[in-house]
Every structure is written in structure tokens, then in C-alpha cells.
Scaffold this motif. Structure first.
Motif, short mmCIF file in Angstrom:
data_model
loop_
_atom_site.label_atom_id
_atom_site.label_comp_id
_atom_site.label_asym_id
_atom_site.label_seq_id
_atom_site.Cartn_x
_atom_site.Cartn_y
_atom_site.Cartn_z
N PHE A 161 14.72 10.78 -7.80
CA PHE A 161 15.12 10.23 -6.70
C PHE A 161 13.89 9.75 -6.11
O PHE A 161 14.14 8.95 -5.19
CB PHE A 161 15.42 11.50 -5.87
N GLN A 162 12.77 10.21 -5.47
CA GLN A 162 11.05 9.71 -5.59
C GLN A 162 10.70 8.63 -6.21
O GLN A 162 10.80 7.21 -5.40
CB GLN A 162 9.89 10.55 -5.44
N GLU A 163 11.71 8.38 -7.03
CA GLU A 163 11.47 6.96 -7.94
C GLU A 163 12.47 6.30 -8.06
O GLU A 163 11.94 4.38 -8.03
CB GLU A 163 11.50 7.42 -9.75
N VAL A 164 13.20 6.17 -7.87
CA VAL A 164 14.53 5.34 -7.06
C VAL A 164 14.07 4.66 -5.68
O VAL A 164 14.12 3.20 -5.74
CB VAL A 164 16.51 6.04 -6.95
N ILE A 165 13.41 5.38 -5.02
CA ILE A 165 12.86 4.91 -3.61
C ILE A 165 11.41 3.90 -3.78
O ILE A 165 11.74 3.22 -3.11
CB ILE A 165 12.52 5.65 -2.52
N TYR A 211 16.04 21.14 -10.14
CA TYR A 211 15.54 20.83 -8.65
C TYR A 211 14.33 19.82 -8.75
O TYR A 211 14.67 18.63 -7.63
CB TYR A 211 15.64 21.42 -7.73
N TYR A 212 13.27 20.12 -9.16
CA TYR A 212 11.97 19.33 -9.22
C TYR A 212 12.59 18.05 -9.74
O TYR A 212 12.42 17.64 -9.06
CB TYR A 212 10.86 19.62 -10.27
N TYR A 213 12.62 17.72 -11.04
CA TYR A 213 12.68 16.50 -11.78
C TYR A 213 14.12 15.69 -11.01
O TYR A 213 13.65 14.43 -11.38
CB TYR A 213 13.62 16.97 -13.45
N ARG A 214 15.17 16.13 -10.25
CA ARG A 214 16.18 15.47 -9.38
C ARG A 214 15.24 15.18 -8.46
O ARG A 214 15.55 14.03 -8.25
CB ARG A 214 16.91 16.42 -8.93
N ASN A 215 14.63 15.70 -7.86
CA ASN A 215 13.39 14.63 -6.52
C ASN A 215 13.04 14.10 -6.97
O ASN A 215 12.68 13.24 -6.72
CB ASN A 215 12.87 16.17 -5.66
N SER A 216 12.01 14.90 -8.05
CA SER A 216 11.09 13.25 -8.78
C SER A 216 11.75 12.25 -8.80
O SER A 216 11.54 10.82 -9.11
CB SER A 216 10.74 13.35 -9.69
N ARG A 252 0.82 -1.68 -0.17
CA ARG A 252 -0.11 -0.23 0.05
C ARG A 252 0.94 0.90 0.12
O ARG A 252 0.33 2.26 -0.32
CB ARG A 252 -1.04 -0.28 0.87
N PHE A 253 2.06 0.64 0.74
CA PHE A 253 2.49 2.11 0.88
C PHE A 253 3.69 2.40 -0.87
O PHE A 253 3.65 3.86 -1.27
CB PHE A 253 4.59 1.78 1.43
N CYS A 254 3.33 1.89 -1.45
CA CYS A 254 4.30 1.92 -2.49
C CYS A 254 3.17 2.42 -3.85
O CYS A 254 3.38 2.90 -4.60
CB CYS A 254 4.04 0.28 -3.74
N LEU A 255 2.01 2.21 -3.95
CA LEU A 255 0.76 2.62 -4.76
C LEU A 255 0.45 3.90 -3.84
O LEU A 255 0.53 4.84 -5.36
CB LEU A 255 -1.24 1.91 -3.74
N ALA A 256 0.43 4.03 -2.78
CA ALA A 256 0.63 5.83 -2.23
C ALA A 256 1.47 6.92 -2.91
O ALA A 256 1.04 7.81 -3.38
CB ALA A 256 0.66 5.68 -1.28
N ALA A 275 1.29 6.91 -6.80
CA ALA A 275 -0.33 8.41 -6.38
C ALA A 275 0.30 9.83 -6.56
O ALA A 275 0.42 10.51 -6.64
CB ALA A 275 -1.44 7.99 -6.18
N ARG A 276 0.79 9.35 -5.24
CA ARG A 276 1.06 11.47 -4.73
C ARG A 276 2.55 11.80 -5.98
O ARG A 276 2.38 13.14 -6.00
CB ARG A 276 1.88 11.07 -3.44
N GLN A 277 2.83 11.04 -6.75
CA GLN A 277 4.24 11.05 -7.43
C GLN A 277 3.25 11.68 -8.77
O GLN A 277 3.33 12.82 -9.43
CB GLN A 277 4.80 9.99 -7.32
N VAL A 278 2.43 10.90 -9.19
CA VAL A 278 1.72 11.55 -10.25
C VAL A 278 1.55 12.57 -10.38
O VAL A 278 1.12 13.58 -11.34
CB VAL A 278 0.49 10.05 -10.47
N LEU A 279 0.43 13.08 -9.18
CA LEU A 279 -0.43 14.24 -8.69
C LEU A 279 1.23 15.52 -8.61
O LEU A 279 0.91 16.42 -9.00
CB LEU A 279 -0.72 14.47 -6.95
#
Length: 211
Positions: free
Chosen positions: A129-133, A122-127, A87-91, A94-98
Motif C-alpha cells: 500500500f505504501q509503495e502504491v502511494i 499484514y506487514y506486506y499488505r501495508n508495505s 523530497r517527500f518521495c525520497l523520504a 527511505a523510510r520503507q527501506v528501513l
């Protein structure tokens, strides 16, 4: 009503161990105010349920709002996938898509900003990074948790018109393609995909009406 909305939208009316109920919209009709309340899970902050309260315009912020919200969430049972890794992965997906959608919409307002290029970088770098996680956590799921990714939950069906749940339902395709040993879960994914298509076909009119 704009001033009223600014004052009350986002106000938390009630919370317990599993849910938080906050005001998401107010609507005034002939001396009455309809208060629309969104209930979110506290583990993933996903939308879960909603309800509305009607009160007199002269009684804004009255105790009734809080009492009604407390009673509503008190009757909700602990979510079946509470604090589950899948559920953590799905959430997170979804948060990243939004977030990406909001980012692209906001770019139109930054034309006059001198460092817009830095902002984008900076935004795309963070994005990324979130994808890697996300991918790391996805591939650390147990076999049973991975199977749970591809089960259409009843509460998701009820919450489908809301953006985060909508993204999570369709996000299984994205997640499936990033599972290292996805052939092992191909049957589960295909079964989920067919179930989702059938659900949408049967509930098409209701979904359109709620969205």
C-alpha cells in the motif's frame, strides 16, 4: 550507563520551525559524558546534521545540553528542498527501506508466535500500500520537481553515512524505474548516477570512517 541511556536517548533538546535535535547516544569517558545529538528535518524527519556535547558525569541533564542544541539549530538555514514534493518521495522510499530491514530482522524473534503468518501478511499488505502511494506521488511530480530528484544536494553529501540519507541517495534508481515517462529524464538520471559514483570514489575513506 545503560540506565542513563534509557533515560536520555530520544530526548528532544531543541526544536524550531525546521529542525528537531534529539539525543541518539551517550558515552562515558573518565568522568565525562559525551552526548551525541542528531538533528532531523521536521518536514520529512530525515537526518540533517549531528553534533556532540561534553559534560561532567555529575551534571547529567544540565541546562547546557538544551542551550547548546538551541544555538546549533538556530544557525542552520531552511533546507533548500524544504517541503518539496520530490523530497517527500525520497523520504518515503527511505523510510520503507528501513522498515523492511527492521521487519526482516525481527522475524527471527517471532518463531514462537502462533499468528506470525498473519503478522507477515499484514506487514506486506501495508508495505504494498505504501509503495502504491509512493509511485502515485512520484508520477504526479511536475517536470521540474522530477528533475530535482536527480540532483545531489550538498547537505546529502554531508549526511550520507546515515541510513535514511544513504537509502535516499541510492533510491533514485528505484524511483527512476517507476517513472512512467522515464526516457524524458534519462539524461538527468545518468548525470546524477555519475556524480554519485564520483562523490563516493573521492570520499570513500571518509565515508567508511563515519559509517
Amino acid at each position: 550507563m545503560n540506565k542513563i541511556q534509557n533515560k536520555f536517548i530520544g530526548l528532544c533538546l531543541a526544536k524550531n520551525n525546521y529542525f528537531a535535535a534529539t539525543i541518539c547516544r551517550l558515552e562515558e569517558v573518565e568522568g565525562y559524558v559525551n552526548v551525541y545529538v542528531m538533528v532531523n528535518r521536521k518536514d520529512t524527519w530525515e537526518f540533517y546534521k549531528s553534533f556532540n556535547i561534553q559534560s561532567m558525569s555529575s551534571d547529567l541533564g544540565q541546562k547546557q545540553w538544551f542551550e547548546t542544541a538551541e544555538k546549533f539549530i538556530a544557525q542552520l538555514e531552511k533546507p533548500e528542498d524544504w517541503k518539496k514534493p520530490h523530497r517527500f518521495c525520497l523520504a518515503r522510499y527511505a523510510r520503507q527501506v528501513l522498515a523492511d530491514s527492521i521487519f526482516h530482522n525481527n522475524l527471527a524473534y517471532f518463531k514462537e508466535v502462533n499468528d506470525v503468518g498473519v503478522y507477515i501478511w499484514y506487514y506486506y499488505r501495508n508495505s504494498r500500500f505504501q509503495e502504491v502511494i509512493l509511485i502515485r506521488n512520484l508520477n504526479l511530480l511536475s517536470a521540474e520537481e522530477t528533475k530535482q530528484l536527480f540532483i545531489l544536494k550538498e547537505w546529502e553529501k554531508q549526511a550520507f553515512p546515515y541510513q535514511d540519507i544513504h537509502s535516499a541517495l541510492y533510491g533514485r534508481k528505484y524511483l527512476y524505474k517507476r517513472i512512467y515517462n522515464r526516457n524524458k529524464f534519462k539524461d538527468y538520471y545518468e548525470k546524477y548516477n555519475n556524480e554519485l559514483k564520483n562523490f563516493i570514489a573521492v570520499n570513500k575513506d571518509n565515508i567508511i570512517g563515519k559509517s
